[in-house]
Design a protein around this motif. Structure first.
Motif, mmCIF file in Angstrom:
data_model
loop_
_atom_site.group_PDB
_atom_site.id
_atom_site.type_symbol
_atom_site.label_atom_id
_atom_site.label_comp_id
_atom_site.label_asym_id
_atom_site.label_seq_id
_atom_site.Cartn_x
_atom_site.Cartn_y
_atom_site.Cartn_z
ATOM 1 N N UNK A 141 0.865 -1.236 -0.141
ATOM 2 C CA UNK A 141 -0.045 0.047 0.057
ATOM 3 C C UNK A 141 0.857 1.312 0.061
ATOM 4 N N UNK A 142 2.163 1.188 0.503
ATOM 5 C CA UNK A 142 2.959 2.443 0.430
ATOM 6 C C UNK A 142 3.792 2.525 -0.601
ATOM 7 N N UNK A 143 3.750 3.969 -1.307
ATOM 8 C CA UNK A 143 4.547 4.147 -2.232
ATOM 9 C C UNK A 143 6.255 4.073 -2.007
ATOM 10 N N UNK A 144 6.791 3.757 -2.807
ATOM 11 C CA UNK A 144 8.298 3.767 -2.747
ATOM 12 C C UNK A 144 8.827 2.415 -1.976
ATOM 13 N N UNK A 145 9.891 2.300 -1.313
ATOM 14 C CA UNK A 145 10.456 1.549 -0.767
ATOM 15 C C UNK A 145 11.390 2.099 0.426
ATOM 16 N N UNK A 146 11.928 1.407 1.504
ATOM 17 C CA UNK A 146 12.684 2.023 2.718
ATOM 18 C C UNK A 146 14.351 1.794 2.012
ATOM 19 N N UNK A 147 14.823 3.058 2.565
ATOM 20 C CA UNK A 147 16.551 2.914 2.428
ATOM 21 C C UNK A 147 16.766 2.623 3.655
ATOM 22 N N UNK A 148 17.647 1.550 3.921
ATOM 23 C CA UNK A 148 18.131 1.235 5.075
ATOM 24 C C UNK A 148 19.478 1.470 5.493
ATOM 25 N N UNK A 149 19.667 2.010 6.536
ATOM 26 C CA UNK A 149 21.225 2.544 6.953
ATOM 27 C C UNK A 149 21.472 1.713 7.934
ATOM 28 N N UNK A 150 22.623 1.388 7.759
ATOM 29 C CA UNK A 150 23.275 0.426 9.075
ATOM 30 C C UNK A 150 24.705 1.169 9.463
ATOM 31 N N UNK A 151 24.520 1.219 11.034
ATOM 32 C CA UNK A 151 25.766 1.951 11.527
ATOM 33 C C UNK A 151 26.267 0.969 12.478
ATOM 34 N N UNK A 152 27.500 0.172 12.225
ATOM 35 C CA UNK A 152 27.939 -0.791 12.893
ATOM 36 C C UNK A 152 29.370 -0.241 13.756
ATOM 37 N N UNK A 153 29.205 -0.687 15.153
ATOM 38 C CA UNK A 153 30.392 -0.149 15.816
ATOM 39 C C UNK A 153 31.341 -1.659 16.386
ATOM 40 N N UNK A 154 32.244 -1.906 15.492
ATOM 41 C CA UNK A 154 32.800 -3.375 15.596
ATOM 42 C C UNK A 154 33.485 -3.477 16.900
ATOM 43 N N UNK A 155 33.846 -2.352 17.453
ATOM 44 C CA UNK A 155 34.680 -2.634 19.144
ATOM 45 C C UNK A 155 33.455 -3.343 19.973
ATOM 46 N N UNK A 156 32.150 -2.558 19.814
ATOM 47 C CA UNK A 156 31.149 -2.894 20.634
ATOM 48 C C UNK A 156 30.235 -4.035 20.362
ATOM 49 N N UNK A 157 30.172 -4.291 19.136
ATOM 50 C CA UNK A 157 29.660 -5.250 18.517
ATOM 51 C C UNK A 157 28.057 -4.767 18.255
ATOM 52 N N UNK A 158 27.800 -3.579 18.322
ATOM 53 C CA UNK A 158 26.546 -3.010 18.390
ATOM 54 C C UNK A 158 26.140 -2.461 16.697
ATOM 55 N N UNK A 159 25.012 -3.013 16.338
ATOM 56 C CA UNK A 159 24.493 -2.579 15.056
ATOM 57 C C UNK A 159 23.252 -1.645 15.373
ATOM 58 N N UNK A 160 23.101 -0.406 14.688
ATOM 59 C CA UNK A 160 21.870 0.286 14.659
ATOM 60 C C UNK A 160 21.287 0.527 13.181
ATOM 61 N N UNK A 161 20.415 0.030 12.866
ATOM 62 C CA UNK A 161 19.970 0.377 11.630
ATOM 63 C C UNK A 161 18.668 1.111 11.747
#
Length: 110
Positions: free
Chosen positions: A23-43
């Motif tokens: 139902x929504x027009x378009x699509x999402x742009x997914x951005x990943x922000x990865x901090x390898x030293x902490x193993x944290x992924x923010x999307x």
């Protein structure tokens, strides 16, 4: 989608996950922000379309993001979210992550 929900006894919630894709027009742009030293992924997800309305707060998709630690396609994992932003702690010592490595999902990964 109602028949899928009935078939799975409403355990998968197909309708709420996939109606935005229909139902929504378009699509999402997914951005990943990865901090390898902490193993944290923010999307995060942000809509992309020339036909977006002024109020895009409701433009959220259910995203199942395949990630591959160190680009290793044999150890692919999936991060699922339907919010603007989510953050998880990964159980990996990888220096980098590759998002949508097999290009099996319909969105753009930054």
């Amino acid at each position: 989608l109602d028949s899928f929900d009935e078939y799975t006894n409403y355990t998968m919630d197909y309708k709420s996950k996939f109606m935005p894709w229909l139902t929504l027009s378009g699509f999402p742009i997914v951005t990943m922000d990865y901090k390898p030293e902490a193993g944290i992924l923010k999307v995060t997800q942000k809509p992309c379309s020339r036909y977006l309305p002024n109020n895009i707060d409701q433009y959220l998709w259910f995203v199942s993001l395949p990630i591959s630690p160190d680009g290793n396609l044999m150890s692919e994992e999936f991060i699922e979210f339907s919010t603007v932003e989510t953050q998880i702690v990964l159980n990996t010592q990888s220096e980098f992550l590759q998002g949508n490595a097999n290009h099996t999902s319909y969105f753009v990964v930054n």
